[in-house]
Design a protein around this motif. Structure first.
Motif, PDB file in Angstrom:
ATOM      1  N   ILE A  83      -1.917   8.679  12.525  1.00  0.00           N
ATOM      2  CA  ILE A  83      -1.374   8.029  11.325  1.00  0.00           C
ATOM      3  C   ILE A  83      -0.259   7.042  11.675  1.00  0.00           C
ATOM      4  CG2 ILE A  83      -0.210   8.409   9.126  1.00  0.00           C
ATOM      5  CD1 ILE A  83      -3.143   9.139   9.108  1.00  0.00           C
ATOM      6  N   PRO A  84       0.695   7.387  12.540  1.00  0.00           N
ATOM      7  CA  PRO A  84       1.692   6.372  12.922  1.00  0.00           C
ATOM      8  C   PRO A  84       1.077   5.113  13.523  1.00  0.00           C
ATOM      9  CG  PRO A  84       2.469   8.541  13.536  1.00  0.00           C
ATOM     10  CD  PRO A  84       1.051   8.711  13.074  1.00  0.00           C
ATOM     11  N   ILE A  85       0.014   5.268  14.313  1.00  0.00           N
ATOM     12  CA  ILE A  85      -0.654   4.092  14.877  1.00  0.00           C
ATOM     13  C   ILE A  85      -1.278   3.252  13.763  1.00  0.00           C
ATOM     14  CG2 ILE A  85      -2.546   3.335  16.357  1.00  0.00           C
ATOM     15  CD1 ILE A  85      -2.012   5.801  18.090  1.00  0.00           C
ATOM     16  N   LEU A  86      -1.872   3.931  12.778  1.00  0.00           N
ATOM     17  CA  LEU A  86      -2.431   3.228  11.630  1.00  0.00           C
ATOM     18  C   LEU A  86      -1.343   2.484  10.864  1.00  0.00           C
ATOM     19  CD1 LEU A  86      -4.691   2.573   9.608  1.00  0.00           C
ATOM     20  CD2 LEU A  86      -4.226   4.783   8.506  1.00  0.00           C
TER      21      LEU A  86
ATOM     22  N   LEU B  55       1.504  -2.591   9.398  1.00  0.00           N
ATOM     23  CA  LEU B  55       2.721  -3.411   9.433  1.00  0.00           C
ATOM     24  C   LEU B  55       2.460  -4.736  10.147  1.00  0.00           C
ATOM     25  CD1 LEU B  55       5.422  -0.710  10.339  1.00  0.00           C
ATOM     26  CD2 LEU B  55       5.056  -1.799   8.115  1.00  0.00           C
ATOM     27  N   ALA B  56       1.721  -4.671  11.242  1.00  0.00           N
ATOM     28  CA  ALA B  56       1.416  -5.889  11.992  1.00  0.00           C
ATOM     29  C   ALA B  56       0.532  -6.835  11.183  1.00  0.00           C
ATOM     30  CB  ALA B  56       0.750  -5.534  13.323  1.00  0.00           C
ATOM     31  N   LEU B  57      -0.500  -6.294  10.539  1.00  0.00           N
ATOM     32  CA  LEU B  57      -1.433  -7.130   9.776  1.00  0.00           C
ATOM     33  C   LEU B  57      -0.770  -7.760   8.557  1.00  0.00           C
ATOM     34  CD1 LEU B  57      -4.624  -4.881   9.915  1.00  0.00           C
ATOM     35  CD2 LEU B  57      -4.272  -7.064  11.083  1.00  0.00           C
ATOM     36  N   SER B  58       0.228  -7.086   7.992  1.00  0.00           N
ATOM     37  CA  SER B  58       0.905  -7.604   6.793  1.00  0.00           C
ATOM     38  C   SER B  58       2.127  -8.448   7.121  1.00  0.00           C
ATOM     39  CB  SER B  58       1.307  -6.434   5.888  1.00  0.00           C
ATOM     40  OG  SER B  58       2.189  -5.547   6.575  1.00  0.00           O
ATOM     41  N   GLY B  59       2.378  -8.703   8.407  1.00  0.00           N
ATOM     42  CA  GLY B  59       3.502  -9.543   8.805  1.00  0.00           C
ATOM     43  C   GLY B  59       4.851  -8.872   8.707  1.00  0.00           C
ATOM     44  N   ARG B  60       4.874  -7.543   8.714  1.00  0.00           N
ATOM     45  CA  ARG B  60       6.132  -6.818   8.553  1.00  0.00           C
ATOM     46  C   ARG B  60       6.768  -6.416   9.886  1.00  0.00           C
ATOM     47  NH1 ARG B  60       3.389  -5.335   3.739  1.00  0.00           N
ATOM     48  NH2 ARG B  60       4.755  -5.344   1.903  1.00  0.00           N
ATOM     49  N   LEU B  61       6.310  -7.018  10.970  1.00  0.00           N
ATOM     50  CA  LEU B  61       6.928  -6.764  12.269  1.00  0.00           C
ATOM     51  C   LEU B  61       7.759  -7.961  12.747  1.00  0.00           C
ATOM     52  CD1 LEU B  61       4.231  -4.778  14.285  1.00  0.00           C
ATOM     53  CD2 LEU B  61       6.259  -3.926  13.092  1.00  0.00           C
TER      54      LEU B  61
END
Length: 458
Positions: free
Chosen positions: A15-18, A23-29
């Motif tokens: 789940i943390p990997i998901l 976060l990466a796909l939504s630009g939140r990194l």
């Protein structure tokens, strides 16, 4: 050989990997810098007195400094916030397990926290909110372990450490110091040891108070020796003046102590220069004016008298705020009631919109649909097939629910005294409520799919 999905550790890793992928796909990194981030990125580490005399506590600047040593990319800080959030959810999984929760139920709680708003919506900000929430959640996990019937030395150590670090990251988490002893007393009396000895109960409460209050007292005493101010940080006056300063009016000047009248007049002069409507007293107007009242009015006026001495500025702003509230208690009480109502609305909306709550709600609907398609059971449901039956579910429901509710109430009562209950502060208040909701959903899903629960609990 057991399939992988029957191991809780597999979920706690997958789940943390998901979440990280989402976060990466939504630009939140990509780190974002709100206006107050400069107080943390530009923290002065030159001398011990300077470290403890600034308007920001030291731990989040230390966190940023450490992250900077480990990675310099734009995702380094959001990644660190993600790691802290995942570790805190694991702490809750461990603590509730120690407190008697089954793997099935506690896994639902931990997963709901992994999707929390504190990470999804605040994790990209270079601000202490996300980290402080994670530290507070970790302290909650350690609290559950510490008060468990079997007890846990590691839980006690973690409780003291994470509570200390939470308010060192964000002073608004000072409410944890009285919360844990009070919650220990409530849960010990009505849930965990209902028929226990009052002497043993008082001893546990005393140890809880010592674990939370002694580190605070020692730190404040160190600050007093270094800068002559006993307290966590020289910032309380900066907060409360944002409320009290809006209640200041010309007729009040002569009622103030003579040494505060100069500051009060300077604030009124600066208010007049800004061209802001200071007459409206509804909550929306006061919330909108809060930052201007602090950073454009009160602080510049006080700095004309004391320069950049944050301790002296904070002292005068605190004194002036107390005097204004003393002379205008009705206006301040009205603010408290308006702010309390706003906090209630914020907690409700934020809890319902939290991704952890949405996930639990979606899974509940799927289980509801599955139960509908299966049809009504042939006989009445029996809890005897469950570990400890209904007593187990009672324990799992009430321990987390009342902890989450008291956590939210304590945080709210601290915030509304000194500043508007905005979404950043109320996210820290409602953080455990999605896990309590997930517990109820887990119990329902268990009735629909008892074999899945049994397989995970083996």
């Amino acid at each position: 050989m057991r399939p992988l999905w029957r191991f809780p550790a597999a979920w706690l890793i997958a789940i943390p990997i998901l979440v990280l992928a989402l976060l990466a796909l939504s630009g939140r990194l990509t780190a974002e810098y709100p206006p107050d981030s400069s107080g943390y990125t530009g923290f002065d580490w030159s001398t011990p007195p300077r470290i403890v005399s600034q308007i920001r506590t030291f731990f989040y600047p230390l966190f940023l400094k450490t992250v900077g040593l480990l990675g310099t990319g734009p995702a380094a800080i959001p990644l660190a916030h993600w790691a802290a959030a995942m570790l805190s959810s694991w702490a809750v999984y461990w603590g509730l397990g120690k407190a008697g929760y089954r793997r099935w139920t506690v896994l639902w709680c931990a997963v709901s926290l992994m999707f929390g708003r504190s990470l999804i919506d605040l994790g990209m900000l270079v601000a202490p909110d996300s980290l402080a929430i994670s530290l507070a959640v970790a302290s909650a996990g350690c609290f559950f372990a510490a008060i468990s019937p079997s007890g846990s030395r590691l839980g006690w150590v973690g409780l003291a450490l994470f509570t200390f670090l939470a308010y060192q990251a964000r002073p608004s988490y000072l409410f944890l110091i009285p919360l844990w002893p009070l919650l220990c007393a409530i849960l010990d009396r009505f849930l965990l040891r209902r028929g226990g000895s009052p002497r043993d109960r008082l001893r546990r409460i005393g140890w809880m108070l010592a674990a939370t209050a002694i580190p605070f007292a020692l730190f404040c005493s160190l600050r007093w020796m270094l800068v002559g101010h006993w307290g966590l940080v020289s910032f309380g006056g900066y907060n409360i003046i944002g409320v009290a300063g809006q209640l200041l009016e010309p007729a009040l000047i002569e009622e103030l102590p003579p040494d505060l009248q100069t500051l009060a007049r300077a604030m009124l002069d600066r208010r007049a220069e800004l061209g802001i409507d200071w007459q409206r007293s509804d909550f929306a107007a006061m919330e909108l004016r809060f930052n201007s009242a602090v950073w454009q009015v009160a602080v510049p006026a006080a700095e004309k008298l004391h320069g950049t001495d944050a301790t002296a500025v904070n002292r005068d702003l605190s004194r002036l705020s107390r005097e204004i509230i003393w002379h205008r208690p009705g206006a301040y009480l009205r603010w408290l009631l308006l702010n309390l109502n706003h906090a209630r609305q914020q907690i409700l909306v934020l809890t319902l919109m939290d991704k952890g709550t949405v996930l639990a709600g979606g899974l509940f609907l799927l289980a509801l649909a599955a139960a509908f398609l299966k049809g009504a059971p042939a006989g009445s449901e029996s809890a005897e097939g469950l570990p400890n039956g209904s007593r187990q579910r009672f324990h799992e429901t009430h321990l987390l629910f009342w902890s989450a509710a008291c956590f939210a109430l304590a945080k709210t009562l601290l915030v509304i005294l000194v500043e508007p209950a905005n979404d950043r502060y109320m996210t820290g208040a409602m953080v455990l409520l999605p896990a309590a909701i997930a517990t109820a959903v887990a119990h329902y899903v268990e009735r629909v799919f008892p074999s899945a629960a049994a397989a995970l609990d083996e």
